[in-house]
Design a protein around this motif. Structure first.
Motif, PDB file in Angstrom:
ATOM      1  N   LYS A  48       0.821  -1.217   0.000  1.00  0.00           N
ATOM      2  CA  LYS A  48       0.000   0.000   0.000  1.00  0.00           C
ATOM      3  C   LYS A  48       0.851   1.261   0.000  1.00  0.00           C
ATOM      4  CE  LYS A  48      -3.753  -2.381   2.247  1.00  0.00           C
ATOM      5  NZ  LYS A  48      -4.416  -2.656   3.500  1.00  0.00           N
ATOM      6  N   ASN A  49       1.840   1.257  -0.877  1.00  0.00           N
ATOM      7  CA  ASN A  49       2.720   2.421  -1.056  1.00  0.00           C
ATOM      8  C   ASN A  49       3.588   2.738   0.166  1.00  0.00           C
ATOM      9  OD1 ASN A  49       3.337   3.778  -3.364  1.00  0.00           O
ATOM     10  ND2 ASN A  49       2.117   5.568  -2.868  1.00  0.00           N
ATOM     11  N   THR A  50       3.789   1.740   1.019  1.00  0.00           N
ATOM     12  CA  THR A  50       4.605   1.913   2.218  1.00  0.00           C
ATOM     13  C   THR A  50       5.635   0.785   2.288  1.00  0.00           C
ATOM     14  OG1 THR A  50       2.721   2.886   3.384  1.00  0.00           O
ATOM     15  CG2 THR A  50       4.527   2.075   4.739  1.00  0.00           C
ATOM     16  N   PRO A  51       6.910   1.104   2.530  1.00  0.00           N
ATOM     17  CA  PRO A  51       7.894   0.031   2.716  1.00  0.00           C
ATOM     18  C   PRO A  51       7.588  -0.730   4.006  1.00  0.00           C
ATOM     19  CG  PRO A  51       8.881   2.184   3.129  1.00  0.00           C
ATOM     20  CD  PRO A  51       7.498   2.430   2.664  1.00  0.00           C
ATOM     21  N   VAL A  52       7.606  -2.079   3.915  1.00  0.00           N
ATOM     22  CA  VAL A  52       7.274  -2.901   5.079  1.00  0.00           C
ATOM     23  C   VAL A  52       8.349  -3.930   5.425  1.00  0.00           C
ATOM     24  CG1 VAL A  52       4.776  -2.614   4.862  1.00  0.00           C
ATOM     25  CG2 VAL A  52       5.911  -4.511   3.667  1.00  0.00           C
ATOM     26  N   GLY A  53       9.325  -4.127   4.571  1.00  0.00           N
ATOM     27  CA  GLY A  53      10.365  -5.117   4.843  1.00  0.00           C
ATOM     28  C   GLY A  53      11.417  -5.078   3.765  1.00  0.00           C
ATOM     29  N   GLY A  54      12.361  -5.998   3.871  1.00  0.00           N
ATOM     30  CA  GLY A  54      13.401  -6.070   2.858  1.00  0.00           C
ATOM     31  C   GLY A  54      14.478  -7.066   3.228  1.00  0.00           C
ATOM     32  N   THR A  55      15.247  -7.426   2.221  1.00  0.00           N
ATOM     33  CA  THR A  55      16.382  -8.334   2.409  1.00  0.00           C
ATOM     34  C   THR A  55      17.583  -7.730   1.696  1.00  0.00           C
ATOM     35  OG1 THR A  55      14.907 -10.242   2.483  1.00  0.00           O
ATOM     36  CG2 THR A  55      17.236 -10.678   2.038  1.00  0.00           C
ATOM     37  N   PHE A  56      18.707  -7.687   2.393  1.00  0.00           N
ATOM     38  CA  PHE A  56      19.932  -7.092   1.879  1.00  0.00           C
ATOM     39  C   PHE A  56      21.065  -8.101   2.042  1.00  0.00           C
ATOM     40  CE2 PHE A  56      17.040  -3.932   3.355  1.00  0.00           C
ATOM     41  CZ  PHE A  56      17.085  -2.935   2.403  1.00  0.00           C
ATOM     42  N   ILE A  57      21.692  -8.457   0.944  1.00  0.00           N
ATOM     43  CA  ILE A  57      22.831  -9.386   0.962  1.00  0.00           C
ATOM     44  C   ILE A  57      24.090  -8.556   0.750  1.00  0.00           C
ATOM     45  CG2 ILE A  57      23.876 -11.452  -0.038  1.00  0.00           C
ATOM     46  CD1 ILE A  57      21.061 -11.924   1.144  1.00  0.00           C
ATOM     47  N   VAL A  58      25.006  -8.626   1.710  1.00  0.00           N
ATOM     48  CA  VAL A  58      26.238  -7.844   1.673  1.00  0.00           C
ATOM     49  C   VAL A  58      27.378  -8.739   1.206  1.00  0.00           C
ATOM     50  CG1 VAL A  58      27.859  -6.482   3.066  1.00  0.00           C
ATOM     51  CG2 VAL A  58      25.400  -6.389   3.559  1.00  0.00           C
ATOM     52  N   ASP A  59      28.147  -8.257   0.259  1.00  0.00           N
ATOM     53  CA  ASP A  59      29.304  -8.979  -0.277  1.00  0.00           C
ATOM     54  C   ASP A  59      30.507  -8.714   0.625  1.00  0.00           C
ATOM     55  OD1 ASP A  59      31.369 -10.117  -1.677  1.00  0.00           O
ATOM     56  OD2 ASP A  59      31.111  -8.884  -3.472  1.00  0.00           O
ATOM     57  N   MET A  60      30.734  -9.585   1.583  1.00  0.00           N
ATOM     58  CA  MET A  60      31.822  -9.383   2.553  1.00  0.00           C
ATOM     59  C   MET A  60      33.196  -9.445   1.883  1.00  0.00           C
ATOM     60  SD  MET A  60      30.247  -8.582   5.214  1.00  0.00           S
ATOM     61  CE  MET A  60      31.624  -8.507   6.349  1.00  0.00           C
ATOM     62  N   ARG A  61      33.287 -10.061   0.724  1.00  0.00           N
ATOM     63  CA  ARG A  61      34.570 -10.111   0.004  1.00  0.00           C
ATOM     64  C   ARG A  61      34.975  -8.740  -0.519  1.00  0.00           C
ATOM     65  NH1 ARG A  61      34.946 -15.897  -3.027  1.00  0.00           N
ATOM     66  NH2 ARG A  61      34.027 -17.066  -1.329  1.00  0.00           N
ATOM     67  N   SER A  62      34.012  -7.812  -0.563  1.00  0.00           N
ATOM     68  CA  SER A  62      34.291  -6.477  -1.094  1.00  0.00           C
ATOM     69  C   SER A  62      34.766  -5.492  -0.022  1.00  0.00           C
ATOM     70  CB  SER A  62      33.038  -5.910  -1.770  1.00  0.00           C
ATOM     71  OG  SER A  62      32.058  -5.563  -0.808  1.00  0.00           O
ATOM     72  N   ILE A  63      34.881  -5.921   1.219  1.00  0.00           N
ATOM     73  CA  ILE A  63      35.260  -4.996   2.293  1.00  0.00           C
ATOM     74  C   ILE A  63      36.598  -4.347   1.950  1.00  0.00           C
ATOM     75  CG2 ILE A  63      36.397  -6.692   3.810  1.00  0.00           C
ATOM     76  CD1 ILE A  63      34.954  -5.150   6.153  1.00  0.00           C
ATOM     77  N   SER A  64      36.620  -3.025   2.068  1.00  0.00           N
ATOM     78  CA  SER A  64      37.847  -2.310   1.734  1.00  0.00           C
ATOM     79  C   SER A  64      38.067  -1.150   2.688  1.00  0.00           C
ATOM     80  CB  SER A  64      37.796  -1.803   0.291  1.00  0.00           C
ATOM     81  OG  SER A  64      36.784  -0.832   0.150  1.00  0.00           O
ATOM     82  N   SER A  65      39.305  -0.727   2.742  1.00  0.00           N
ATOM     83  CA  SER A  65      39.709   0.401   3.575  1.00  0.00           C
ATOM     84  C   SER A  65      39.804   1.642   2.705  1.00  0.00           C
ATOM     85  CB  SER A  65      41.076   0.107   4.204  1.00  0.00           C
ATOM     86  OG  SER A  65      41.624   1.277   4.759  1.00  0.00           O
ATOM     87  N   GLU A  66      39.342   2.774   3.248  1.00  0.00           N
ATOM     88  CA  GLU A  66      39.469   4.043   2.534  1.00  0.00           C
ATOM     89  C   GLU A  66      40.473   4.983   3.190  1.00  0.00           C
ATOM     90  OE1 GLU A  66      35.431   5.535   2.315  1.00  0.00           O
ATOM     91  OE2 GLU A  66      35.221   4.686   0.310  1.00  0.00           O
TER      92      GLU A  66
END
Length: 184
Positions: A48-66
């Motif tokens: 109903k035009n409202t965010p109610v949930g979600g799933t996020f997959i993080v690529d841990m192999r991409s972790i980097s230092s800035e």
């Protein structure tokens, strides 16, 4: 047979190239490191035009230092990917599953989610600003803090090792997350 409610519920496809996850960690004497880690895939459930949930997959192999360059950067990144920290060869992804979004005020939501790192799942709660016009969604979560010890990220942690003195690394890690998505 009727169509299930889930099948009729639209999702917002997260643009993983435009979305960012920034991390920061520090030792007990205040020396900090910061960097990024990328999203592999993600979607947000809309009702109903409202965010109610979600799933996020993080690529841990991409972790980097800035904050480092050259050999120091390479050493830190290798160490973060090692079994001392995130063990990315065994656990290449982390997962955040939003279980509840509660409107707090304006565009600010309290987000309840289950975060899985290294096959350990713990509930977390944080605030996020969500701007959604029915088609485009932008979300920001700043200063999202987790206790890495809950996910068995042990290196330099006084939760696991005593006598580290100024070699100890704080268990708290801070994240700033920016998400861009579009309803399909």
């Amino acid at each position: 047979m009727g169509t299930s409610a889930l099948a009729a519920t639209p999702t917002a496809n997260v643009n993983v190239q435009k979305s960012t996850i920034k991390w920061e960690g520090a030792n007990v004497v205040g020396k900090k490191h910061h960097g990024t880690v990328g999203l592999k895939q993600a979607d947000i459930t809309v009702d109903k035009n409202t965010p109610v949930g979600g799933t996020f997959i993080v690529d841990m192999r991409s972790i980097s230092s800035e904050d480092l360059t050259g050999d120091m950067k390479a050493m830190l990144e290798k160490h973060l990917k090692s079994p001392d920290f995130f063990n990315v060869d065994t656990f290449p992804t982390a997962r955040l599953v939003v279980t509840k979004l509660q409107l707090k005020s304006g565009k600010t939501y309290t987000v309840s989610a289950n975060l899985t790192i290294k096959d350990k799942t713990n509930p977390i709660t944080f605030e996020a600003s969500i701007d959604f016009n029915g088609k485009q969604l932008k979300a920001q979560a700043s200063q999202l803090v987790i206790d890495r010890a809950k996910w068995d990220v042990r290196y330099g942690s006084t939760s696991f090792f005593k006598g580290l003195a100024d070699k100890a690394i704080k268990d708290e890690m801070t994240f700033d997350v920016s998400i861009e998505a579009e309803v399909k």
